[in-house]
Design a protein around this motif. Structure first.
Motif, PDB file in Angstrom:
ATOM      1  N   PRO A  15      12.505  58.225  75.185  1.00 54.91           N
ATOM      2  CA  PRO A  15      14.642  58.424  76.242  1.00 54.91           C
ATOM      3  C   PRO A  15      15.278  57.457  76.076  1.00 54.91           C
ATOM      4  CG  PRO A  15      12.233  58.623  77.523  1.00 54.91           C
ATOM      5  CD  PRO A  15      12.018  58.313  76.225  1.00 54.91           C
ATOM      6  N   GLN A  16      16.460  57.307  75.909  1.00 59.41           N
ATOM      7  CA  GLN A  16      16.713  56.282  75.186  1.00 59.41           C
ATOM      8  C   GLN A  16      17.391  54.817  76.153  1.00 59.41           C
ATOM      9  OE1 GLN A  16      20.959  57.615  74.494  1.00 59.41           O
ATOM     10  NE2 GLN A  16      21.333  55.633  73.095  1.00 59.41           N
ATOM     11  N   LEU A  17      17.236  54.789  76.872  1.00 60.66           N
ATOM     12  CA  LEU A  17      16.911  54.302  78.427  1.00 60.66           C
ATOM     13  C   LEU A  17      15.570  54.030  79.419  1.00 60.66           C
ATOM     14  CD1 LEU A  17      19.813  53.174  80.344  1.00 60.66           C
ATOM     15  CD2 LEU A  17      17.435  52.144  81.367  1.00 60.66           C
ATOM     16  N   GLY A  18      14.846  52.872  79.272  1.00 60.10           N
ATOM     17  CA  GLY A  18      13.647  52.238  79.623  1.00 60.10           C
ATOM     18  C   GLY A  18      13.805  51.127  80.452  1.00 60.10           C
ATOM     19  N   TYR A  19      12.768  51.079  80.858  1.00 62.34           N
ATOM     20  CA  TYR A  19      12.632  49.367  81.458  1.00 62.34           C
ATOM     21  C   TYR A  19      11.646  48.718  81.050  1.00 62.34           C
ATOM     22  CZ  TYR A  19      10.884  46.471  85.590  1.00 62.34           C
ATOM     23  OH  TYR A  19      10.593  45.142  85.815  1.00 62.34           O
ATOM     24  N   GLY A  20      11.983  47.537  80.504  1.00 65.92           N
ATOM     25  CA  GLY A  20      11.101  47.246  80.358  1.00 65.92           C
ATOM     26  C   GLY A  20      10.484  45.160  80.663  1.00 65.92           C
ATOM     27  N   ARG A 238      19.176  46.259  90.816  1.00 59.10           N
ATOM     28  CA  ARG A 238      19.563  46.068  89.488  1.00 59.10           C
ATOM     29  C   ARG A 238      19.183  46.657  88.995  1.00 59.10           C
ATOM     30  NH1 ARG A 238      21.268  41.692  86.774  1.00 59.10           N
ATOM     31  NH2 ARG A 238      23.407  40.922  88.266  1.00 59.10           N
ATOM     32  N   LEU A 239      17.532  47.513  89.197  1.00 53.50           N
ATOM     33  CA  LEU A 239      17.168  48.560  88.266  1.00 53.50           C
ATOM     34  C   LEU A 239      17.819  50.040  88.177  1.00 53.50           C
ATOM     35  CD1 LEU A 239      13.851  48.073  89.754  1.00 53.50           C
ATOM     36  CD2 LEU A 239      13.950  48.069  86.959  1.00 53.50           C
ATOM     37  N   ARG A 240      18.158  50.196  89.673  1.00 58.43           N
ATOM     38  CA  ARG A 240      19.630  51.196  90.254  1.00 58.43           C
ATOM     39  C   ARG A 240      21.008  51.370  89.145  1.00 58.43           C
ATOM     40  NH1 ARG A 240      17.707  50.884  95.603  1.00 58.43           N
ATOM     41  NH2 ARG A 240      16.578  52.703  96.378  1.00 58.43           N
ATOM     42  N   GLU A 241      21.143  49.577  88.531  1.00 56.22           N
ATOM     43  CA  GLU A 241      22.648  49.632  88.093  1.00 56.22           C
ATOM     44  C   GLU A 241      22.718  49.958  86.541  1.00 56.22           C
ATOM     45  OE1 GLU A 241      24.527  45.746  87.200  1.00 56.22           O
ATOM     46  OE2 GLU A 241      24.958  45.858  89.546  1.00 56.22           O
TER      47      GLU A 241
END
Length: 278
Positions: A15-20, A238-241
Motif C-alpha cells: 500500500p502506497q500510504l500507511g501509518y508510521g 489528522r489521521l483522516r486528513e
C-alpha cells in the motif's frame, strides 16, 4: 476510499500510504494504531528500536481485520547484524507483534563503520526464504551501500526507506532505486515538523488552489512521485486528513515547484547522515 498499491520486485504489492509509529509512545501505540485501522489504514510501519511493537500487535489482534488485508513492516536494529542475531531479532519482533511473519523486514541502518551490513542483508535473505518475512528491503542505505549488497549477494532490495521530504529529496538514491526496480519509502515525509510547510509559497499556493492543507499537498506530491509514505500522527482528525489525498492531483507545474525546494547541498536534511549512524 481505496489506497493504491505498488508492485514490489518480490512479486507482492505494498500500500502506497500507511501509518508510521516512529516516536509514538509505547503506552499510546495500541490506541493510535487502533484508530488508524478504524479510519482505513492497512499498512503499519514499526521497528524494534521504537519499543512499540507490542502495542502494534495488540491493535492488530483486537482489530478483527483479516491478516491478508494488513501490511506490517518492522526493522532489524543496528546491534543485531552479526551471527545469528538477525534470526533472533525477527523472532522477538514477531512474538511482540503476534504474527508468524511480517510483510516487509528492513535492515534499519547500514552502520558502515561496523562493516557488517552485507552479513545482515545475507541474513535477511535467509529469513525471507524461511518464510518469516514475505519481502525484504533496507532503510537509510545510500548508493554505495546498495551497490555493495547487490554485488555481493545478487539480491536487490524491494524498497529503500530513506529520509525524503521537499527540502531533502535524495535524488542520487532515488535515481539508483528507479533504475534497479527498488521502491522508495519516504520517512519524515513532511519534514518531521522541523520547518513550516505553510510558510513555503510553492506549497501554500497549491494548498489554496486545491482547497487542501499544506501537509496534504506534500503527501500528494510524494504519491505522484511514486514514493510510499507513512506520516505519523496520534490525533484521529489528522489521521483522516492524511488519508484524504486521493481526490485531487497536482499539476506538473505544482510538482516541479515543490521539486525545486531542495537546495541540493544536503542542508535540508533533518536527521542523521547514514554514514554517521553506527
Amino acid at each position: 476510499m481505496s489506497i493504491p498499491a505498488l508492485p514490489m520486485n518480490s512479486g507482492f504489492d505494498i500500500p502506497q500510504l500507511g501509518y508510521g509509529v516512529f516516536k509514538v509512545p509505547p503506552a499510546a501505540t495500541e490506541r493510535a494504531v487502533t484508530e488508524a485501522l478504524s479510519v482505513g489504514y492497512r499498512h503499519i510501519d514499526t521497528a524494534a528500536i521504537y519499543g512499540n511493537e507490542e502495542g502494534v500487535g495488540a491493535a492488530i489482534g483486537a482489530s478483527g481485520i483479516p491478516r491478508d488485508e494488513l501490511f506490517i513492516t518492522t526493522k532489524l536494529w543496528n546491534d543485531r547484524h552479526e551471527g545469528d542475531e538477525p534470526r533472533a531479532a525477527i523472532g522477538e519482533s514477531l512474538e511482540k507483534l503476534g504474527l508468524d511473519r511480517v510483510d516487509l523486514y528492513l535492515v534499519h541502518w547500514p552502520t558502515p563503520a561496523k562493516d557488517n551490513y552485507v552479513h545482515a542483508w545475507e541474513a535477511l535473505i535467509g529469513l525471507r526464504d524461511a518464510g518469516l518475512a514475505r519481502t525484504i528491503g533496507v532503510s537509510n542505505f545510500l548508493v554505495p551501500h546498495l551497490e555493495r549488497i547487490v554485488a555481493e549477494t545478487g539480491v536487490t532490495p524491494a524498497v529503500d526507506q530513506i529520509e525524503l521530504h521537499p527540502r531533502y529529496q535524495q535524488r542520487e538514491v532515488v535515481a539508483w532505486a528507479h533504475e534497479h526496480g527498488v521502491l522508495i519509502e519516504a520517512w519524515g515525509p513532511l519534514g518531521q515538523g522541523k520547518y513550516d510547510l505553510a510558510g513555503i509559497p510553492a506549497i501554500d499556493e497549491a494548498a489554496s488552489a486545491h482547497g487542501k492543507s499544506p501537509a496534504q499537498v506534500v503527501l500528494r506530491w510524494h504519491l505522484q512521485k511514486g514514493n510510499i509514505v507513512f506520516p505519523k500522527s496520534v490525533r484521529v482528525e489528522r489521521l483522516r486528513e492524511n488519508l484524504d489525498v486521493f481526490d485531487f492531483e497536482l499539476s506538473s507545474r505544482e510538482v516541479a515547484a515543490i521539486d525545486d525546494l531542495d537546495p541540493g547541498d544536503g542542508s535540508g536534511r533533518v536527521s542523521a547522515h547514514p554514514d554517521e549512524v553506527n
